[in-house]
Scaffold this motif. Structure first.
Motif, PDB file in Angstrom:
ATOM      1  N   TYR A  40      23.578 -16.140 -20.794  1.00 12.55           N
ATOM      2  CA  TYR A  40      23.444 -15.661 -19.406  1.00 12.55           C
ATOM      3  C   TYR A  40      23.900 -14.103 -19.034  1.00 12.55           C
ATOM      4  O   TYR A  40      23.455 -13.686 -18.470  1.00 12.55           O
ATOM      5  CB  TYR A  40      24.344 -16.619 -18.626  1.00 12.55           C
ATOM      6  CG  TYR A  40      24.192 -16.402 -17.089  1.00 12.55           C
ATOM      7  CD1 TYR A  40      23.189 -16.839 -16.382  1.00 12.55           C
ATOM      8  CD2 TYR A  40      25.208 -15.836 -16.476  1.00 12.55           C
ATOM      9  CE1 TYR A  40      23.079 -16.534 -14.994  1.00 12.55           C
ATOM     10  CE2 TYR A  40      24.911 -15.635 -15.298  1.00 12.55           C
ATOM     11  CZ  TYR A  40      24.121 -15.970 -14.441  1.00 12.55           C
ATOM     12  OH  TYR A  40      24.044 -15.521 -13.007  1.00 12.55           O
ATOM     13  N   ILE A  96      19.584 -17.437 -10.706  1.00 12.77           N
ATOM     14  CA  ILE A  96      19.694 -18.592 -11.854  1.00 12.77           C
ATOM     15  C   ILE A  96      21.178 -19.120 -11.986  1.00 12.77           C
ATOM     16  O   ILE A  96      22.003 -18.064 -12.253  1.00 12.77           O
ATOM     17  CB  ILE A  96      19.067 -18.121 -13.077  1.00 12.77           C
ATOM     18  CG1 ILE A  96      17.563 -17.768 -13.007  1.00 12.77           C
ATOM     19  CG2 ILE A  96      19.126 -19.102 -14.117  1.00 12.77           C
ATOM     20  CD1 ILE A  96      16.921 -17.419 -14.152  1.00 12.77           C
ATOM     21  N   HIS A  97      21.579 -20.449 -11.797  1.00 11.56           N
ATOM     22  CA  HIS A  97      22.842 -20.703 -11.858  1.00 11.56           C
ATOM     23  C   HIS A  97      23.208 -20.570 -13.500  1.00 11.56           C
ATOM     24  O   HIS A  97      22.011 -21.150 -14.153  1.00 11.56           O
ATOM     25  CB  HIS A  97      22.917 -22.284 -11.650  1.00 11.56           C
ATOM     26  CG  HIS A  97      24.437 -22.515 -11.376  1.00 11.56           C
ATOM     27  ND1 HIS A  97      24.824 -23.164 -12.691  1.00 11.56           N
ATOM     28  CD2 HIS A  97      25.481 -22.510 -10.462  1.00 11.56           C
ATOM     29  CE1 HIS A  97      26.283 -23.369 -12.310  1.00 11.56           C
ATOM     30  NE2 HIS A  97      26.556 -22.787 -10.966  1.00 11.56           N
ATOM     31  N   ASN A 146      24.487 -22.550 -15.321  1.00  9.79           N
ATOM     32  CA  ASN A 146      24.062 -24.159 -15.933  1.00  9.79           C
ATOM     33  C   ASN A 146      22.683 -24.531 -15.973  1.00  9.79           C
ATOM     34  O   ASN A 146      22.472 -25.588 -16.449  1.00  9.79           O
ATOM     35  CB  ASN A 146      25.120 -25.093 -15.203  1.00  9.79           C
ATOM     36  CG  ASN A 146      26.746 -24.654 -15.488  1.00  9.79           C
ATOM     37  OD1 ASN A 146      26.724 -24.084 -16.550  1.00  9.79           O
ATOM     38  ND2 ASN A 146      27.445 -25.378 -14.570  1.00  9.79           N
ATOM     39  N   ASP A 147      21.676 -23.928 -15.388  1.00  7.57           N
ATOM     40  CA  ASP A 147      20.503 -24.282 -15.077  1.00  7.57           C
ATOM     41  C   ASP A 147      19.771 -23.719 -16.495  1.00  7.57           C
ATOM     42  O   ASP A 147      19.189 -22.562 -16.602  1.00  7.57           O
ATOM     43  CB  ASP A 147      19.846 -23.404 -13.943  1.00  7.57           C
ATOM     44  CG  ASP A 147      18.569 -24.086 -13.798  1.00  7.57           C
ATOM     45  OD1 ASP A 147      17.808 -24.711 -14.466  1.00  7.57           O
ATOM     46  OD2 ASP A 147      18.068 -23.898 -12.441  1.00  7.57           O
ATOM     47  N   GLN A 170      17.409 -24.528 -18.257  1.00  8.12           N
ATOM     48  CA  GLN A 170      16.025 -24.517 -18.314  1.00  8.12           C
ATOM     49  C   GLN A 170      15.391 -23.283 -17.867  1.00  8.12           C
ATOM     50  O   GLN A 170      14.399 -22.518 -18.665  1.00  8.12           O
ATOM     51  CB  GLN A 170      15.263 -25.582 -17.567  1.00  8.12           C
ATOM     52  CG  GLN A 170      13.672 -25.831 -17.875  1.00  8.12           C
ATOM     53  CD  GLN A 170      13.143 -27.012 -17.022  1.00  8.12           C
ATOM     54  OE1 GLN A 170      13.745 -27.611 -16.337  1.00  8.12           O
ATOM     55  NE2 GLN A 170      11.841 -27.190 -17.299  1.00  8.12           N
ATOM     56  N   ARG A 171      15.906 -22.968 -16.714  1.00  8.90           N
ATOM     57  CA  ARG A 171      15.571 -21.595 -16.056  1.00  8.90           C
ATOM     58  C   ARG A 171      16.001 -20.241 -16.823  1.00  8.90           C
ATOM     59  O   ARG A 171      15.297 -19.284 -16.886  1.00  8.90           O
ATOM     60  CB  ARG A 171      15.686 -21.439 -14.797  1.00  8.90           C
ATOM     61  CG  ARG A 171      14.985 -22.578 -13.720  1.00  8.90           C
ATOM     62  CD  ARG A 171      15.455 -22.349 -12.098  1.00  8.90           C
ATOM     63  NE  ARG A 171      14.979 -20.964 -11.913  1.00  8.90           N
ATOM     64  CZ  ARG A 171      15.730 -20.453 -10.764  1.00  8.90           C
ATOM     65  NH1 ARG A 171      16.610 -21.180 -10.153  1.00  8.90           N
ATOM     66  NH2 ARG A 171      15.301 -19.240 -10.299  1.00  8.90           N
ATOM     67  N   ASP A 211      18.098 -34.341 -18.119  1.00 12.90           N
ATOM     68  CA  ASP A 211      17.262 -33.286 -18.435  1.00 12.90           C
ATOM     69  C   ASP A 211      15.996 -33.255 -17.523  1.00 12.90           C
ATOM     70  O   ASP A 211      15.347 -32.207 -17.501  1.00 12.90           O
ATOM     71  CB  ASP A 211      16.798 -33.362 -19.970  1.00 12.90           C
ATOM     72  CG  ASP A 211      17.636 -33.034 -20.801  1.00 12.90           C
ATOM     73  OD1 ASP A 211      18.563 -32.276 -20.626  1.00 12.90           O
ATOM     74  OD2 ASP A 211      17.539 -33.563 -21.939  1.00 12.90           O
ATOM     75  N   PRO A 249      14.128 -32.690 -13.745  1.00  9.55           N
ATOM     76  CA  PRO A 249      14.398 -31.896 -12.560  1.00  9.55           C
ATOM     77  C   PRO A 249      14.927 -32.802 -11.443  1.00  9.55           C
ATOM     78  O   PRO A 249      15.845 -32.267 -10.589  1.00  9.55           O
ATOM     79  CB  PRO A 249      12.925 -31.410 -12.208  1.00  9.55           C
ATOM     80  CG  PRO A 249      12.255 -31.296 -13.409  1.00  9.55           C
ATOM     81  CD  PRO A 249      12.962 -32.370 -14.248  1.00  9.55           C
ATOM     82  N   ARG A 297      18.679 -33.346 -12.038  1.00 10.85           N
ATOM     83  CA  ARG A 297      19.227 -31.964 -11.881  1.00 10.85           C
ATOM     84  C   ARG A 297      19.509 -31.379 -10.590  1.00 10.85           C
ATOM     85  O   ARG A 297      20.081 -30.536 -10.187  1.00 10.85           O
ATOM     86  CB  ARG A 297      18.531 -31.227 -12.897  1.00 10.85           C
ATOM     87  CG  ARG A 297      18.762 -31.055 -14.439  1.00 10.85           C
ATOM     88  CD  ARG A 297      18.258 -29.890 -14.945  1.00 10.85           C
ATOM     89  NE  ARG A 297      17.215 -29.185 -14.586  1.00 10.85           N
ATOM     90  CZ  ARG A 297      16.215 -29.457 -15.178  1.00 10.85           C
ATOM     91  NH1 ARG A 297      15.757 -30.163 -16.195  1.00 10.85           N
ATOM     92  NH2 ARG A 297      14.990 -28.783 -14.925  1.00 10.85           N
ATOM     93  N   CYS A 298      18.932 -32.045  -9.624  1.00 15.46           N
ATOM     94  CA  CYS A 298      19.325 -31.692  -8.149  1.00 15.46           C
ATOM     95  C   CYS A 298      20.551 -31.661  -7.762  1.00 15.46           C
ATOM     96  O   CYS A 298      21.589 -32.591  -8.319  1.00 15.46           O
ATOM     97  CB  CYS A 298      18.494 -32.705  -7.179  1.00 15.46           C
ATOM     98  SG  CYS A 298      16.607 -32.625  -7.301  1.00 15.46           S
ATOM     99  N   ARG A 337      23.247 -34.537  -9.961  1.00 18.48           N
ATOM    100  CA  ARG A 337      23.828 -34.322 -11.222  1.00 18.48           C
ATOM    101  C   ARG A 337      25.436 -34.664 -11.612  1.00 18.48           C
ATOM    102  O   ARG A 337      25.683 -34.746 -12.448  1.00 18.48           O
ATOM    103  CB  ARG A 337      23.564 -32.839 -11.494  1.00 18.48           C
ATOM    104  CG  ARG A 337      23.861 -32.302 -12.923  1.00 18.48           C
ATOM    105  CD  ARG A 337      23.510 -30.902 -13.156  1.00 18.48           C
ATOM    106  NE  ARG A 337      24.315 -29.779 -12.398  1.00 18.48           N
ATOM    107  CZ  ARG A 337      23.564 -29.128 -11.397  1.00 18.48           C
ATOM    108  NH1 ARG A 337      22.227 -29.196 -11.053  1.00 18.48           N
ATOM    109  NH2 ARG A 337      24.129 -28.208 -10.843  1.00 18.48           N
TER     110      ARG A 337
END
Length: 317
Positions: A146, A160-161, A163-164, A166-167, A242, A244, A247-248, A252
């Motif tokens: 990150y 982008i967080h 902890n996100d 994927q992004r 995992d 989406p 993960r909202c 989560r």
């Protein structure tokens, strides 16, 4: 584009704002004054069975002001920004055919961007590059990656967080494949929106007030049965963190509590913090947004009147 062509474009109203800012209340108020139909621009409201934790409009509100693109996916299904653009454009065309104005309301800023500017031509995923990034993460930790993104592409990193994953993975992958940052590439876009658009953002007077609203709303969700709602999803057996949907924000943290990873108080604390971080990222998007009219959520009536005033003037793309 000449004046004549611009004049025949149908109108579309875009109502944005951070979570808990009063978007739904204002949208419903506008339905009483304008010939509009609502389209949800929210990556969480698409999921069926996820009502309380997403602050989905109530049955009474939906009866009063039906929303397109709510409850259109099972939580086990995926839904992309490209899917949203396709669905939103179809809904907008239907609304215009009905003699009404599309009013798009929500807080998923990526969806708004894709809708207005079209899809960005990003490079396709390459499994070898993904594996390379994952190896780096296992050696150095995702936090280090990150920080690397912050150096490479600070604008994308701010959205982008940490902890996100994927992004974060995708942003690094795009850079490693193309040699260009996500921010550079997203300046190139596809088809723009063929509407005369009026853009509004509703926000509380202060960050402190927004944080108070977020805390209050999370507490109200818990009192309304958020734990029971998530437990129903948890016990299905086909959903995991995992996805989406899970993960909202809120789900989560509740999932971690139901899994025994954290206790109840920690779940509440993390849920509120995560929601505040979401609002902060939404505000980051909004501050860099062009051609936007700012509305104060202190008075829904005043915000409504400002929208009506702007709409009564000429072109406000």
């Amino acid at each position: 584009m000449n004046e004549q062509n611009y004049a025949i474009r149908p109108k579309a109203i875009l109502l944005m704002g951070p979570t808990a800012s009063g978007k739904t209340a204002l949208a419903i108020e506008l339905t009483k004054q304008l010939p509009v139909e609502l389209i949800s621009v929210d990556s969480a409201l698409i999921y069926r069975g996820m009502d309380i934790g997403t602050a989905k409009p109530s049955a009474k509100e939906l009866e009063q002001a039906p929303h397109h693109l709510i409850d259109i996916r099972c939580p086990s299904e995926s839904y992309s920004a490209a899917d949203f653009r396709c669905d939103a454009l179809a809904a907008m065309a239907d609304i215009v055919d009905n003699g009404c104005i599309p009013l798009l309301v929500g807080g998923t800023m990526l969806y708004f961007k894709v809708l207005i500017y079209g899809l960005t031509p990003l490079p396709s995923s390459i499994p070898e590059v993904r594996q390379q990034i994952k190896r780096m993460a296992s050696e150095k930790g995702w936090c280090a990656l990150y920080n690397q993104l912050c150096d490479i592409d600070p604008i994308s990193a701010s959205r982008i967080h940490p902890n996100d994953l994927q992004r974060l993975l995708r942003a690094l992958e795009v850079f490693f494949i193309s040699g260009k940052t996500l921010t550079e590439l997203t300046k190139t876009s596809g088809d723009t929106l063929p509407y005369d658009i009026y853009q509004f953002a509703i926000v509380p007077e202060s960050r402190e007030l927004l944080q108070q609203r977020i805390t209050l709303r999370f507490e109200q969700m818990l009192a309304s049965g958020f734990e029971t709602e998530t437990r129903t999803l948890f016990e299905r057996g086909d959903l995991h963190t995992d996805m989406p949907s899970i993960r909202c924000v809120g789900y989560r943290q509740m999932w971690a509590y139901l899994s025994g990873e954290i206790d109840y108080n920690e779940m509440v604390y993390q849920g509120i913090c995560a929601t505040r971080q979401l609002a902060k990222r939404q505000m980051t998007w909004l501050r860099s947004w062009e051609n936007i009219h700012w509305l104060n959520s202190h008075s829904i009536e005043d915000a409504r009147d400002k929208v009506l005033h702007v709409l009564s003037t000429k072109h406000h793309r």
